[in-house]
Design an enzyme around this catalytic site. Structure first.
Site, PDB file in Angstrom:
ATOM      1  N   LYS A   1       0.843  -1.196   0.000  1.00  0.00           N
ATOM      2  CA  LYS A   1       0.000   0.000   0.000  1.00  0.00           C
ATOM      3  C   LYS A   1       0.877   1.244   0.000  1.00  0.00           C
ATOM      4  O   LYS A   1       0.616   2.210  -0.713  1.00  0.00           O
ATOM      5  CB  LYS A   1      -0.927  -0.007   1.222  1.00  0.00           C
ATOM      6  CG  LYS A   1      -2.104  -0.956   1.039  1.00  0.00           C
ATOM      7  CD  LYS A   1      -2.831  -1.236   2.342  1.00  0.00           C
ATOM      8  CE  LYS A   1      -3.878  -2.342   2.109  1.00  0.00           C
ATOM      9  NZ  LYS A   1      -4.467  -2.847   3.359  1.00  0.00           N
TER      10      LYS A   1
ATOM     11  N   GLN B   1      -5.006  -1.911   9.630  1.00  0.00           N
ATOM     12  CA  GLN B   1      -4.798  -3.195   8.956  1.00  0.00           C
ATOM     13  C   GLN B   1      -5.399  -4.333   9.787  1.00  0.00           C
ATOM     14  O   GLN B   1      -5.085  -4.479  10.967  1.00  0.00           O
ATOM     15  CB  GLN B   1      -3.298  -3.425   8.721  1.00  0.00           C
ATOM     16  CG  GLN B   1      -2.958  -4.698   7.966  1.00  0.00           C
ATOM     17  CD  GLN B   1      -3.455  -4.674   6.515  1.00  0.00           C
ATOM     18  OE1 GLN B   1      -3.357  -3.667   5.816  1.00  0.00           O
ATOM     19  NE2 GLN B   1      -4.028  -5.784   6.063  1.00  0.00           N
TER      20      GLN B   1
ATOM     21  N   ASP C   1     -11.422   2.625   4.031  1.00  0.00           N
ATOM     22  CA  ASP C   1     -11.707   1.196   3.912  1.00  0.00           C
ATOM     23  C   ASP C   1     -13.206   0.939   3.772  1.00  0.00           C
ATOM     24  O   ASP C   1     -13.629  -0.145   3.373  1.00  0.00           O
ATOM     25  CB  ASP C   1     -11.177   0.453   5.151  1.00  0.00           C
ATOM     26  CG  ASP C   1      -9.981  -0.413   4.819  1.00  0.00           C
ATOM     27  OD1 ASP C   1      -9.733  -0.632   3.615  1.00  0.00           O
ATOM     28  OD2 ASP C   1      -9.303  -0.875   5.755  1.00  0.00           O
TER      29      ASP C   1
END
Lengths: 350, 350
Positions: A110, A154, A177
């Protein structure tokens, strides 16, 4: 079942694997992938591809890697335009807790993807035995930091942490997200607009759009009902007027349902679970499942068999995986634009 | 389509109509209702009713009116127990804007239902041309009022008001209608628990539970995808491990899908839309649609035909309607208990 999904498959790993010779073996995808570069000349925005009703000897390969590259190129231009116009650089913060190797790889990828398009990345790595309060402190700090436009925690988090509490602490305006229940609620509701849509299902739909595959009025079947892929994918398909059925581990005779699907999205993580006989001739197949089997990545769909029945299919790797990171970049850029009232160019809409 | 649903069918109107002779006529339900008192002796928590796989000459009538009465009786006892134990009386506030006659009837019936079980009701009636700010002011006041445990904004609101803004202003702890996107988001997500579930779909599932109809592993089809019934009903069925398909106005050949349903919930508001030929022999049918046709209430399901095919069916009226208000009372009681840390009795759980 859903715990086996790797939605985060790194694009760099994919680019390494895409050229591998992957033949035979009970759990391995089959040679259809060899046609990737040839078949995907039909891809991109300009082409038209309708769902074929008759059986197809060899499906068109939906080249997620190529589409993701186009998206990243567009983002790069847009980030640069934003910087020049208003002096703002979009920023993405990633919080990683513990030493999970896969998670570390995802975060690294990422970061690389951000750098490649000019998005600033902020990274926090915390020890496995960190407290929930420490994570929440960082979330809160990034919520208040004007140079951060997207925050990503994460997953998975260590088991002693309350995932729900931590994800809900992310400001909905920076929830790139799309996992905040408020965003999911808006996604489920007609007449409401989520600020962000989860990256992997968004990538699936984006691929359908980019290949001009009609969704409205089609029968769509989603295998898997995870919060991060299956459920939001089903909601997205429904928003686009597909008639959606959701299959999960409690479904009896799932093949009876998949055989009716014009569009089939599988997000389970069971290598080669979906056989050719499960697929309606001419269907479009999006394979989100990705699992490493004997050192190679394999999807949920028995690729060699599916190629002979479907009209279009995403390969694994090189299908949905690269789109996930591309969508994360799109969401981050969209967030920065929204926060700074910066208008989208017509080519790139979040 | 969904705009035609009357989820709020008043229990008093139902009790008037339930004894009417309703025969023939293209848009009228048929005589199966005459068997109501006889057939529903099998109802209630104690009985067992599995979905029959063969055709049935006459379906068991799912008596929502009787079940709703049992629930109200239980609530009355619990409200009284709460008052005696900790001196708290649950309170429900209803905000009604404008002079919509149906809305006024619903509000009146809600008030009556509250009174009958000992829940205190607060009512605000505002003029059609009130400002959004005025409504928000009352919402905010009720949010802060410790004697109010549930807030309900009667829909529809006048067109000059932002429904989303007003519903989102209701404190999630008092959102007894369950329409707050945060509650819907939690309903959609695995591992999350909404504080409240919308009353009509909750009533549908409660009827299935009370008739011991198995949901897990069954094929369920929901017709309609409204925010207030279809969508949350589908999410609830999925939470109970049904394999769910959602049909809507863009679905081609819906009867092909309904014919596969072990459980069929219809929430459209199109009288007699679902014919007997649409129904799988032995299916369980929950009819949420209710529309006044020539002075009588008619459901989505062609009742006379369905009775010959289904194993169980809700009548209209007297099926889902009375359960909606009962669930509103349950949600209000649950809210008061949660706010005051008052433990549920084992018989009545929200």
């Amino acid at each position: 079942m859903a715990s086996m999904i790797f939605t985060d498959c790194s694009s760099s790993t994919m680019s390494r694997l895409i050229h591998l010779d992957r033949r035979n073996g009970a759990f391995l995808p089959h040679p259809c992938v060899g046609q990737l570069s040839l078949r995907t000349t039909a891809s991109g925005r300009g082409c038209t591809l309708s769902i074929r009703s008759s059986s197809s000897p060899s499906a068109i390969v939906i080249n997620g890697k190529a589409e993701a590259k186009k998206i990243r190129d567009d983002i790069k231009i847009e980030v640069s335009r934003m910087k020049e116009s208003i002096g703002v650089v979009p920023g993405l913060a990633v919080i990683l807790v513990g030493k999970n190797e896969e998670s570390a790889t995802y975060v690294r990828n990422k970061k690389k993807a951000c750098e490649s398009v000019g998005i600033k990345s902020f990274e926090v790595g915390l020890a496995e035995d960190s407290s929930e309060e420490e994570v929440l402190k960082y979330v809160s700090g990034f919520n208040d930091d004007p140079s951060v436009h997207g925050i990503l925690v994460q997953l998975p988090l260590p088991s002693h942490m309350d995932e729900q509490k931590i994800l809900s602490a992310v400001s909905i305006e920076k929830d790139v997200d799309g996992f905040h229940p408020l965003n999911i609620g808006r996604l489920a509701m007609r007449g409401r607009e989520p600020l962000f849509v989860p990256c992997t299902p968004k990538g699936c739909i984006e691929l359908l759009h980019r290949y001009n595959i009609e969704i409205k009025g089609k029968k769509a079947v989603v295998i898997g009902r995870s919060n991060i892929v299956g459920m939001p994918a089903a909601l997205l398909l429904q928003r686009e007027d597909a008639t959606v059925s959701i299959i999960h581990s409690r479904t009896k005779n799932p093949e009876e349902i998949t055989r009716q699907a014009d569009i089939l999205i599988s997000a389970v993580g069971k290598p080669n679970m979906v056989r050719g006989s499960w697929i309606k001739p001419g269907a479009v197949i999006i394979d989100v499942g990705i699992k490493r089997v004997e050192g190679r990545f394999v999807g949920d769909i028995c690729y060699a068999e599916a190629c002979k029945v479907a009209s279009a299919i995403t390969p694994v790797p090189g299908g949905v995986g690269p789109m996930t990171i591309a969508m994360l970049l799109v969401n981050t850029l969209t967030s920065a634009k929204r926060i700074h009232y910066f208008q989208s160019s017509s080519d790139l809409k979040g």
